[in-house]
Motif scaffolding. Structure first.
Motif, PDB file in Angstrom:
ATOM      1  N   MET A   1       0.825  -1.200   0.000  1.00 41.26           N
ATOM      2  CA  MET A   1       0.000   0.000   0.000  1.00 41.26           C
ATOM      3  C   MET A   1       0.864   1.256   0.000  1.00 41.26           C
ATOM      4  O   MET A   1       0.546   2.253  -0.666  1.00 41.26           O
ATOM      5  CB  MET A   1      -0.937  -0.014   1.210  1.00 41.26           C
ATOM      6  CG  MET A   1      -2.033  -1.060   1.142  1.00 41.26           C
ATOM      7  SD  MET A   1      -3.028  -1.127   2.674  1.00 41.26           S
ATOM      8  CE  MET A   1      -4.072  -2.556   2.345  1.00 41.26           C
ATOM      9  N   SER A   2       1.959   1.222   0.738  1.00 43.58           N
ATOM     10  CA  SER A   2       2.855   2.376   0.797  1.00 43.58           C
ATOM     11  C   SER A   2       3.490   2.660  -0.562  1.00 43.58           C
ATOM     12  O   SER A   2       3.794   3.814  -0.883  1.00 43.58           O
ATOM     13  CB  SER A   2       3.951   2.133   1.840  1.00 43.58           C
ATOM     14  OG  SER A   2       3.394   2.018   3.132  1.00 43.58           O
ATOM     15  N   ARG A   3       3.675   1.616  -1.366  1.00 43.18           N
ATOM     16  CA  ARG A   3       4.257   1.792  -2.700  1.00 43.18           C
ATOM     17  C   ARG A   3       3.192   2.121  -3.752  1.00 43.18           C
ATOM     18  O   ARG A   3       3.519   2.278  -4.929  1.00 43.18           O
ATOM     19  CB  ARG A   3       4.999   0.520  -3.115  1.00 43.18           C
ATOM     20  CG  ARG A   3       6.263   0.245  -2.311  1.00 43.18           C
ATOM     21  CD  ARG A   3       7.096  -0.851  -2.978  1.00 43.18           C
ATOM     22  NE  ARG A   3       6.382  -2.123  -3.030  1.00 43.18           N
ATOM     23  CZ  ARG A   3       6.433  -3.057  -2.080  1.00 43.18           C
ATOM     24  NH1 ARG A   3       7.172  -2.848  -0.984  1.00 43.18           N
ATOM     25  NH2 ARG A   3       5.766  -4.187  -2.207  1.00 43.18           N
ATOM     26  N   GLY A   4       1.925   2.181  -3.338  1.00 41.55           N
ATOM     27  CA  GLY A   4       0.864   2.502  -4.278  1.00 41.55           C
ATOM     28  C   GLY A   4       0.389   1.319  -5.096  1.00 41.55           C
ATOM     29  O   GLY A   4      -0.378   1.494  -6.054  1.00 41.55           O
ATOM     30  N   GLN A   5       0.804   0.100  -4.730  1.00 40.16           N
ATOM     31  CA  GLN A   5       0.384  -1.088  -5.480  1.00 40.16           C
ATOM     32  C   GLN A   5      -1.028  -1.525  -5.097  1.00 40.16           C
ATOM     33  O   GLN A   5      -1.695  -2.230  -5.860  1.00 40.16           O
ATOM     34  CB  GLN A   5       1.371  -2.227  -5.228  1.00 40.16           C
ATOM     35  CG  GLN A   5       2.764  -1.970  -5.772  1.00 40.16           C
ATOM     36  CD  GLN A   5       3.732  -3.069  -5.376  1.00 40.16           C
ATOM     37  OE1 GLN A   5       3.943  -3.335  -4.185  1.00 40.16           O
ATOM     38  NE2 GLN A   5       4.323  -3.709  -6.361  1.00 40.16           N
ATOM     39  N   LEU A   6      -1.461  -1.123  -3.907  1.00 37.77           N
ATOM     40  CA  LEU A   6      -2.815  -1.400  -3.428  1.00 37.77           C
ATOM     41  C   LEU A   6      -3.373  -0.111  -2.861  1.00 37.77           C
ATOM     42  O   LEU A   6      -2.614   0.761  -2.406  1.00 37.77           O
ATOM     43  CB  LEU A   6      -2.802  -2.476  -2.330  1.00 37.77           C
ATOM     44  CG  LEU A   6      -2.264  -3.864  -2.686  1.00 37.77           C
ATOM     45  CD1 LEU A   6      -2.113  -4.697  -1.418  1.00 37.77           C
ATOM     46  CD2 LEU A   6      -3.185  -4.570  -3.679  1.00 37.77           C
ATOM     47  N   ARG A   7      -4.702   0.013  -2.861  1.00 40.41           N
ATOM     48  CA  ARG A   7      -5.302   1.193  -2.234  1.00 40.41           C
ATOM     49  C   ARG A   7      -5.104   1.121  -0.729  1.00 40.41           C
ATOM     50  O   ARG A   7      -5.039   0.034  -0.138  1.00 40.41           O
ATOM     51  CB  ARG A   7      -6.785   1.292  -2.577  1.00 40.41           C
ATOM     52  CG  ARG A   7      -7.668   0.185  -2.004  1.00 40.41           C
ATOM     53  CD  ARG A   7      -9.134   0.457  -2.311  1.00 40.41           C
ATOM     54  NE  ARG A   7      -9.988  -0.633  -1.887  1.00 40.41           N
ATOM     55  CZ  ARG A   7     -10.439  -0.805  -0.641  1.00 40.41           C
ATOM     56  NH1 ARG A   7     -10.098   0.050   0.312  1.00 40.41           N
ATOM     57  NH2 ARG A   7     -11.231  -1.825  -0.345  1.00 40.41           N
ATOM     58  N   ARG A   8      -4.984   2.265  -0.112  1.00 36.33           N
ATOM     59  CA  ARG A   8      -4.781   2.310   1.330  1.00 36.33           C
ATOM     60  C   ARG A   8      -6.046   1.843   2.048  1.00 36.33           C
ATOM     61  O   ARG A   8      -7.154   2.283   1.743  1.00 36.33           O
ATOM     62  CB  ARG A   8      -4.418   3.723   1.752  1.00 36.33           C
ATOM     63  CG  ARG A   8      -4.295   3.943   3.259  1.00 36.33           C
ATOM     64  CD  ARG A   8      -3.341   2.967   3.917  1.00 36.33           C
ATOM     65  NE  ARG A   8      -1.951   3.121   3.501  1.00 36.33           N
ATOM     66  CZ  ARG A   8      -0.977   2.328   3.938  1.00 36.33           C
ATOM     67  NH1 ARG A   8      -1.258   1.324   4.780  1.00 36.33           N
ATOM     68  NH2 ARG A   8       0.262   2.506   3.526  1.00 36.33           N
ATOM     69  N   ALA A   9      -5.892   0.910   2.970  1.00 33.09           N
ATOM     70  CA  ALA A   9      -7.020   0.363   3.733  1.00 33.09           C
ATOM     71  C   ALA A   9      -6.467  -0.234   5.021  1.00 33.09           C
ATOM     72  O   ALA A   9      -5.250  -0.254   5.244  1.00 33.09           O
ATOM     73  CB  ALA A   9      -7.747  -0.704   2.918  1.00 33.09           C
ATOM     74  N   ASP A  10      -7.357  -0.689   5.881  1.00 31.09           N
ATOM     75  CA  ASP A  10      -6.955  -1.365   7.118  1.00 31.09           C
ATOM     76  C   ASP A  10      -6.223  -2.655   6.739  1.00 31.09           C
ATOM     77  O   ASP A  10      -6.801  -3.551   6.125  1.00 31.09           O
ATOM     78  CB  ASP A  10      -8.205  -1.675   7.954  1.00 31.09           C
ATOM     79  CG  ASP A  10      -7.867  -2.280   9.310  1.00 31.09           C
ATOM     80  OD1 ASP A  10      -7.137  -3.288   9.342  1.00 31.09           O
ATOM     81  OD2 ASP A  10      -8.353  -1.754  10.319  1.00 31.09           O
TER      82      ASP A  10
END
Length: 216
Positions: free
Chosen positions: A153-162
């Motif tokens: 998520m930090s690299r933008g590969q996934l959307r930010r979520a829990d």
């Protein structure tokens, strides 16, 4: 002058104690799975070990602590294997597939299915079993996977979520196929192709659900 930490091998006495502890855990694991939690007694395990009950109690003060130690040993060994798979620098999708395949393979093993059935059948009478099992196995596996997902998520590969929720989601999808059918007795055994299919489905759904949000 710089001090250097030196690790010394365990003494013969400590090595013997550790060997004895490992033997107890191996025998106890088989005994719990064969007899169930309620049907297992410290006396029964001591008899299976061929030693005195006092020796067993010197290592484990109660049946609950012995059961927790059995689970902890199994879970610790597996987490070490999973942590090697979850390389934060590796490509996301293939790594998630390897991780899900590993989880499904582990959780559909005969020993894991027997243990899961034991927890389900006896947790009503022994509520502590569910707590012990969750804290030592599913919870720690989710935390390990959540750390990997956080990096993605930090690299933008996934959307930010829990991240813990995301880890729960992908594991739940992976476990919803072959594992569920084995647990319910619908299947007698699984196959590598079925495990691969469960892992691939879980990752495909997960990556669509947690895809990065497109910027306008």
């Amino acid at each position: 002058m710089t001090s250097v930490e030196t690790s010394f091998p365990p003494s013969k006495r400590e090595a013997r104690r550790q060997d004895r502890r490992d033997t107890i855990l191996t025998v106890a694991q088989a005994y719990f799975l064969d007899h169930g939690y309620a049907g297992t007694s410290m006396s029964g395990i001591a008899a299976a070990l061929g030693g005195s009950k006092g020796t067993l109690w010197n290592h484990f003060p109660s049946k609950a602590e012995l059961f927790a130690a059995v689970l902890d040993r199994v879970a610790t060994l597996y987490r070490a294997r999973l942590s090697q798979i979850l390389d934060p620098d590796a490509e996301l999708a293939p790594t998630l597939r390897r991780a899900c395949r590993s989880v499904v393979e582990k959780m559909t093993s005969p020993e894991a299915i027997a243990l899961h059935r034991l927890i389900i059948s006896e947790s009503g009478r022994f509520p502590e079993l569910s707590t012990i099992f969750f804290d030592l196995a599913p919870k720690n596996t989710r935390i390990l996977l959540a750390d990997f997902l956080d990096s993605a998520m930090s690299r933008g590969q996934l959307r930010r979520a829990d991240t813990l929720e995301a880890a729960r989601v992908i594991i739940a999808i992976a476990m919803s196929g072959t594992h569920h059918r084995l647990l319910m007795g619908e299947l007698a055994r699984t196959s590598p192709s079925q495990i691969d299919a469960d892992a691939n489905l879980a990752v495909d759904i997960f990556l669509r659900a947690y895809a990065p949000v497109a910027t306008p």
